[in-house]
Design an enzyme around this catalytic site. Structure first.
Site, PDB file in Angstrom:
ATOM      1  N   TYR A 141       0.729  -1.333   0.056  1.00 12.27           N
ATOM      2  CA  TYR A 141       0.033  -0.068  -0.047  1.00 12.27           C
ATOM      3  C   TYR A 141       0.760   1.304  -0.168  1.00 12.27           C
ATOM      4  O   TYR A 141       0.449   2.388  -0.318  1.00 12.27           O
ATOM      5  CB  TYR A 141      -1.019   0.097   1.346  1.00 12.27           C
ATOM      6  CG  TYR A 141      -2.310  -0.564   1.048  1.00 12.27           C
ATOM      7  CD1 TYR A 141      -2.311  -1.887   0.546  1.00 12.27           C
ATOM      8  CD2 TYR A 141      -3.329   0.224   1.341  1.00 12.27           C
ATOM      9  CE1 TYR A 141      -3.681  -2.835   0.486  1.00 12.27           C
ATOM     10  CE2 TYR A 141      -4.663  -0.648   1.271  1.00 12.27           C
ATOM     11  CZ  TYR A 141      -4.786  -1.948   0.898  1.00 12.27           C
ATOM     12  OH  TYR A 141      -5.840  -2.309   0.734  1.00 12.27           O
ATOM     13  N   LYS A 191       3.189 -15.368   1.990  1.00 14.88           N
ATOM     14  CA  LYS A 191       3.560 -16.179   0.644  1.00 14.88           C
ATOM     15  C   LYS A 191       5.195 -16.243   0.566  1.00 14.88           C
ATOM     16  O   LYS A 191       5.797 -15.739  -0.396  1.00 14.88           O
ATOM     17  CB  LYS A 191       3.089 -15.451  -0.662  1.00 14.88           C
ATOM     18  CG  LYS A 191       1.625 -15.474  -0.833  1.00 14.88           C
ATOM     19  CD  LYS A 191       0.787 -16.641  -1.474  1.00 14.88           C
ATOM     20  CE  LYS A 191       1.364 -16.952  -2.894  1.00 14.88           C
ATOM     21  NZ  LYS A 191       0.910 -18.226  -3.503  1.00 14.88           N
ATOM     22  N   ASP A 224      -2.841 -17.851   0.540  1.00 14.02           N
ATOM     23  CA  ASP A 224      -3.824 -18.303  -0.392  1.00 14.02           C
ATOM     24  C   ASP A 224      -4.246 -19.544   0.168  1.00 14.02           C
ATOM     25  O   ASP A 224      -5.695 -19.670   0.143  1.00 14.02           O
ATOM     26  CB  ASP A 224      -3.226 -18.876  -1.872  1.00 14.02           C
ATOM     27  CG  ASP A 224      -2.021 -19.800  -1.866  1.00 14.02           C
ATOM     28  OD1 ASP A 224      -1.516 -19.831  -0.708  1.00 14.02           O
ATOM     29  OD2 ASP A 224      -1.611 -20.416  -2.718  1.00 14.02           O
ATOM     30  N   ASP A 248      -6.312  -7.240   3.706  1.00  8.56           N
ATOM     31  CA  ASP A 248      -7.385  -6.474   3.135  1.00  8.56           C
ATOM     32  C   ASP A 248      -8.364  -7.642   2.707  1.00  8.56           C
ATOM     33  O   ASP A 248      -9.588  -7.758   3.059  1.00  8.56           O
ATOM     34  CB  ASP A 248      -6.857  -5.629   2.258  1.00  8.56           C
ATOM     35  CG  ASP A 248      -8.104  -4.791   1.647  1.00  8.56           C
ATOM     36  OD1 ASP A 248      -8.996  -4.526   2.404  1.00  8.56           O
ATOM     37  OD2 ASP A 248      -8.018  -4.569   0.273  1.00  8.56           O
ATOM     38  N   ASP A 252     -12.104  -9.363   4.303  1.00  7.90           N
ATOM     39  CA  ASP A 252     -13.531  -9.375   3.422  1.00  7.90           C
ATOM     40  C   ASP A 252     -14.035 -11.152   3.309  1.00  7.90           C
ATOM     41  O   ASP A 252     -15.232 -11.029   3.394  1.00  7.90           O
ATOM     42  CB  ASP A 252     -13.299  -8.699   2.165  1.00  7.90           C
ATOM     43  CG  ASP A 252     -13.527  -7.383   2.103  1.00  7.90           C
ATOM     44  OD1 ASP A 252     -13.420  -6.799   3.049  1.00  7.90           O
ATOM     45  OD2 ASP A 252     -13.902  -6.853   0.958  1.00  7.90           O
TER      46      ASP A 252
END
Ligand code: IPM
Ligand code: MG
Length: 367
Positions: A141, A191, A224, A248, A252
């Protein structure tokens, strides 16, 4: 000294959900003796309309001084074509960055009354109570270089994922501290299989654990696979700690487990101020929902529960926070439903203000 609160309703449904929070703040002042010195200001598109920027310097300065900031939501189609630097979201990102709010706490709790609303089966989500700790001031970000440049006759979009050891260290500590007060389990997600920042992330989280939190159960998961596991069997998790972008996305996903994005609060915490309290901003996880703004359809619960988090994390009023959370739970159990919660049959449809009325009545009944 009186506790200070800065309210930034923002755009879209922000002002209408915040209006219900204001009534609840007043109730705690009148009935529980919790007096707040409340000021209100503009953020996002609302600030742009007046000042030409999504966060005025004076507002930023005020945010740095108060005990807690409460934010509604920012953004809307009216601002879609603005230059990137003055988009409503930049106001929120400036607050997060300049207040150095590195630990973003996003609980995903499934209220029993809403367990059938999730797209997943009831037994997968009923009783779910997890906490995502998202790093909020660094990563892709904010990393440099960034931008859109020209190269070999075409444009190239660039963002940079970047984490220092100290940035990982401090957010890991927040996660371990929280875990000790909950289920004593942390799962760290990155990751490390494809990203160097992920390798460092995993190493530092493990190091902090081994040095200072060996009593907390720690596991590591690729982000993932973490998303997949969140949908498969979310109750395996207690605290999840992850970076800005993965946090983020995963928050969700976690939100949807609970049935409605309209239910989820968040706290963004920084380092302790002179008075020992953390710098803090509280906001619902949902956005400004411009499609339903101004129609009394918005669910104020996420914003109300964000104030409950403020009571707990900024004002050391854990019992009063629980009182408010219980009032929300009671109202949901009674079948009071804003539009976003009407997909199941039964229940009493109410407007945004109607939900506020019901929660205030439940608070009264709690006395
Ligand atoms: C969130 C939002 C924000 C983010 C936007 C509005 C900048 O999606 O808080 O999750 O991406 O962090
Ligand atoms: Mg988001």
């Amino acid at each position: 000294m009186t506790d200070t609160l800065l309210i930034l309703p923002g755009d879209g449904i922000g002002p209408e959900v915040m209006a219900e929070v204001s009534r609840i703040i007043d109730w705690f002042g009148d009935k529980r003796g919790l007096k707040f010195d409340v000021s209100e200001d503009l953020v996002g598109g609302a600030a742009y309309d007046v000042h030409g920027v999504p966060l005025a310097d004076a507002t930023m300065a005020k945010a740095q001084e108060v005990d807690a900031v409460l934010l509604g939501a920012v953004g809307g189609p009216k601002y879609d074509n603005l230059d990137f630097s003055v988009k409503p979201e930049r106001g929120l990102l400036r607050l997060r960055k300049e207040m150095d709010l590195f630990a973003n706490l996003r609980p995903a709790q499934c209220f029993d009354a809403l367990a059938d609303f999730s797209s997943l089966k009831r037994d997968v989500v009923a009783g779910l109570d997890i906490m995502i700790v998202r790093e909020l001031t660094s990563g892709i970000y904010f990393g440099e270089p960034r931008g859109i440049i020209e190269e070999n006759g075409e444009r190239v979009g660039i963002n940079t994922q970047r984490y220092t050891e100290s940035e990982i260290d401090r957010v890991a500590r927040s996660a371990f501290e929280l875990a000790r007060k909950r289920g004593n389990k942390v799962c760290s997600m990155e990751k490390a299989n494809v990203m160097e920042s992920g390798i460092l992330w995993r190493e530092v989280v493990q190091r902090v654990h081994d040095a200072d939190y060996p009593d907390v159960e720690l596991s590591h998961m690729y982000a993932d696979a973490g998303g997949m596991q969140l949908c498969r069997w979310p109750k395996q998790f207690d605290v999840i700690v992850t970076d800005n972008l993965f946090g983020d996305l995963l928050s969700d996903v976690a939100a949807m487990l609970t049935g409605s994005l309209g239910m989820l609060p968040s706290a963004s915490l920084g380092a302790p101020m002179a008075n020992g309290r953390p710098k803090a901003l509280y906001e619902p996880v949902h956005g400004s929902a411009p499609d339903i703004a101004g129609q009394g359809k918005a669910n104020p619960i996420a914003c109300i529960l964000s104030f409950a988090m403020a009571l707990r994390y900024s004002f050391d009023q854990g019992d009063e926070a629980t009182r408010l959370e219980k009032a929300v739970e009671k109202v949901l159990a009674d079948g009071v439903r804003t539009a976003d919660l009407m997909q199941a049959e039964g229940g009493t449809p109410v407007t945004t203000a109607g939900m506020g009325d019901a929660i205030l009545a439940a608070l009264e009944a709690s006395l």
